[in-house]
Design an enzyme around this catalytic site. Structure first.
Site, PDB file in Angstrom:
ATOM      1  N   TYR A   1       1.126  -1.072   0.394  1.00 32.59           N
ATOM      2  CA  TYR A   1       0.127  -0.114   0.068  1.00 32.59           C
ATOM      3  C   TYR A   1       0.620   1.714  -0.002  1.00 32.59           C
ATOM      4  CZ  TYR A   1      -3.555   2.924   1.457  1.00 32.59           C
ATOM      5  OH  TYR A   1      -4.690   4.266   2.058  1.00 32.59           O
TER       6      TYR A   1
ATOM      7  N   LYS B   1       1.390   4.073  -2.862  1.00 32.14           N
ATOM      8  CA  LYS B   1       0.689   5.152  -2.563  1.00 32.14           C
ATOM      9  C   LYS B   1       1.888   6.754  -2.880  1.00 32.14           C
ATOM     10  CE  LYS B   1      -3.620   5.294  -1.852  1.00 32.14           C
ATOM     11  NZ  LYS B   1      -4.664   5.192  -2.609  1.00 32.14           N
TER      12      LYS B   1
HETATM   13  P1  NAP Z   1     -13.332   2.951   1.296  1.00 30.91           P
HETATM   14  O1  NAP Z   1     -14.857   3.295   1.680  1.00 30.91           O
HETATM   15  O2  NAP Z   1     -12.952   1.587   0.869  1.00 30.91           O
HETATM   16  O3  NAP Z   1     -14.324   3.059  -0.525  1.00 30.91           O
HETATM   17  C1  NAP Z   1     -13.119   2.309  -1.394  1.00 30.91           C
HETATM   18  C2  NAP Z   1     -13.864   2.754  -2.872  1.00 30.91           C
HETATM   19  O4  NAP Z   1     -13.049   2.867  -3.863  1.00 30.91           O
HETATM   20  C3  NAP Z   1     -15.275   2.411  -2.829  1.00 30.91           C
HETATM   21  O5  NAP Z   1     -16.125   3.021  -3.921  1.00 30.91           O
HETATM   22  C4  NAP Z   1     -14.891   1.209  -3.937  1.00 30.91           C
HETATM   23  O6  NAP Z   1     -16.286   0.598  -4.190  1.00 30.91           O
HETATM   24  C5  NAP Z   1     -13.699   1.543  -4.596  1.00 30.91           C
HETATM   25  N1  NAP Z   1     -13.078   1.221  -5.369  1.00 30.91           N
HETATM   26  C6  NAP Z   1     -12.312   0.139  -5.038  1.00 30.91           C
HETATM   27  N2  NAP Z   1     -11.512  -0.903  -5.728  1.00 30.91           N
HETATM   28  C7  NAP Z   1     -12.142  -0.262  -6.823  1.00 30.91           C
HETATM   29  C8  NAP Z   1     -12.290  -0.468  -8.372  1.00 30.91           C
HETATM   30  N3  NAP Z   1     -11.282  -1.464  -8.763  1.00 30.91           N
HETATM   31  N4  NAP Z   1     -12.715   0.136  -9.409  1.00 30.91           N
HETATM   32  C9  NAP Z   1     -13.956   1.080  -9.037  1.00 30.91           C
HETATM   33  N5  NAP Z   1     -13.178   1.486  -7.332  1.00 30.91           N
HETATM   34  C10 NAP Z   1     -13.397   1.000  -6.611  1.00 30.91           C
HETATM   35  O7  NAP Z   1     -12.235   3.888   0.761  1.00 30.91           O
HETATM   36  P2  NAP Z   1     -12.019   4.934   1.677  1.00 30.91           P
HETATM   37  O8  NAP Z   1     -11.393   4.280   3.169  1.00 30.91           O
HETATM   38  O9  NAP Z   1     -12.993   5.874   0.735  1.00 30.91           O
HETATM   39  O10 NAP Z   1     -10.605   5.463   0.651  1.00 30.91           O
HETATM   40  C11 NAP Z   1     -10.647   6.212  -0.649  1.00 30.91           C
HETATM   41  C12 NAP Z   1      -9.225   6.442  -1.062  1.00 30.91           C
HETATM   42  O11 NAP Z   1      -8.626   7.049   0.181  1.00 30.91           O
HETATM   43  C13 NAP Z   1      -8.321   5.449  -1.499  1.00 30.91           C
HETATM   44  O12 NAP Z   1      -7.665   5.139  -2.948  1.00 30.91           O
HETATM   45  C14 NAP Z   1      -7.861   4.669  -0.139  1.00 30.91           C
HETATM   46  O13 NAP Z   1      -6.106   4.555  -0.041  1.00 30.91           O
HETATM   47  C15 NAP Z   1      -7.057   6.689   0.627  1.00 30.91           C
HETATM   48  N6  NAP Z   1      -6.879   6.625   1.972  1.00 30.91           N
HETATM   49  C16 NAP Z   1      -7.723   5.946   2.299  1.00 30.91           C
HETATM   50  C17 NAP Z   1      -7.669   6.547   4.021  1.00 30.91           C
HETATM   51  C18 NAP Z   1      -8.902   6.329   5.157  1.00 30.91           C
HETATM   52  O14 NAP Z   1      -8.097   6.727   6.053  1.00 30.91           O
HETATM   53  N7  NAP Z   1      -9.720   6.361   4.928  1.00 30.91           N
HETATM   54  C19 NAP Z   1      -6.493   7.073   4.497  1.00 30.91           C
HETATM   55  C20 NAP Z   1      -5.019   7.326   3.300  1.00 30.91           C
HETATM   56  C21 NAP Z   1      -5.922   7.025   2.321  1.00 30.91           C
HETATM   57  P3  NAP Z   1     -16.768  -0.523  -3.910  1.00 30.91           P
HETATM   58  O15 NAP Z   1     -17.796   0.454  -3.128  1.00 30.91           O
HETATM   59  O16 NAP Z   1     -17.828  -0.659  -5.243  1.00 30.91           O
HETATM   60  O17 NAP Z   1     -16.416  -1.798  -3.771  1.00 30.91           O
END
Ligand code: NAP
Length: 248
Positions: free
Chosen positions: A156, A160
């Protein structure tokens, strides 16, 4: 005045979490919104109506971010349907955590495909359109883990960190055409992704954050409004950390 009035935005992975918050904020600020999801079909379909309630055009696409051909089809479809593409938020992402000793080749490859190659896929597909219109804001979702690393997240973190190098390179290549490219590095944000952590781990993380709380989706969405709007028109090639001061 709405900050994104008349602009068309693509937000990948918007059925849940941070992407959903971004899509809603964008619609609230007057942007027409195209978004993607992969497996959450019902949530994706429901989001269309929620976005339309802001009086904007909204279309959800079931499209695998990891699929190069699908990204080209997606971008072409959006330009045809909406007439332009002004803001791209490459947000879709997943985790496959595990210590390196136990990390499989598939855990590595899947993270690289969904988190890193996905960003190349969409930006590559949109570059010609953005260069021709001589404007555009690309926002790629990195993570503070890509800046500082983390045990159990080598795949990961590498994906990133890769996004940051890609973002800066695109900023240099496309700057003269009026196209900006920035990354956001969220800290720990309350979503399904961080819900996987135990309460004990969450409490330990909160203790290390100067602002003493996890972030919310809207904290990232507000940063995306800024970077997508003309308020940031001279900002490109940057990584904006939105982490409550966790890594300063
Ligand atoms: P999340 O709640 O798990 O949601 C992930 C989203 O990405 C969902 O809408 C999912 O769609 C979609 N997705 C996953 N695989 C996909 C694919 N192959 N094609 C199209 N859509 C896909 O994640 P989140 O926490 O909101 O994170 C969003 C972004 O922020 C990510 O890039 C993550 O790495 C980054 N981030 C998050 C955090 C955190 O603390 N949450 C911190 C740093 C960075 P489905 O619902 O259809 O599966």
């Amino acid at each position: 005045m709405k900050l994104l009035e008349g602009k068309t935005a693509l937000v990948t992975g918007a059925s849940r979490g941070i992407g959903r918050a971004i899509a809603l904020r964008y619609a609230e600020q007057g942007a027409n919104v195209a978004f993607t999801y992969l497996s959450s079909v019902e949530k994706g379909e429901a989001l269309v109506a929620e976005l339309e309630a802001f009086g904007v055009k909204a279309v959800g696409y079931r499209s695998d971010a990891a699929d190069f051909a699908a990204a080209t089809e997606l971008v072409d479809g959006i330009v045809k349907e909406f007439g332009s593409l002004d803001i791209i938020v490459n947000n879709a992402g997943i985790t496959r955590d595990g210590l390196l000793m136990r990390m499989s080749e598939e855990d590595w490859d899947q993270i690289m495909r969904v988190n890193l190659k996905s960003v190349f896929n969409v930006v590559k597909a949109a570059t010609r359109t953005l260069m021709k219109q001589r404007s555009g804001s690309i926002i790629n979702m990195s993570s503070v883990i890509g800046v500082v690393g983390n045990a159990g997240q080598a795949n990961y973190a590498a994906s990133k960190a890769g996004i940051i190098g890609f973002t800066k390179s695109v900023a240099i290549e496309l700057g003269s055409r009026g196209v900006r490219s920035n990354a956001i590095a969220p800290g720990f944000i309350q979503t399904d992704m961080t819900d996987e952590l135990s309460d004990k781990v969450k409490a330990e993380i909160e203790a290390k954050i100067p602002m003493k709380t996890l972030g919310e989706g809207n904290d990232i969405a507000d940063a995306c409004v800024f970077l997508g709007s003309d308020m940031s028109k001279y900002i490109t090639g940057q990584v904006l950390q939105v982490d409550g001061g966790m890594f300063t």
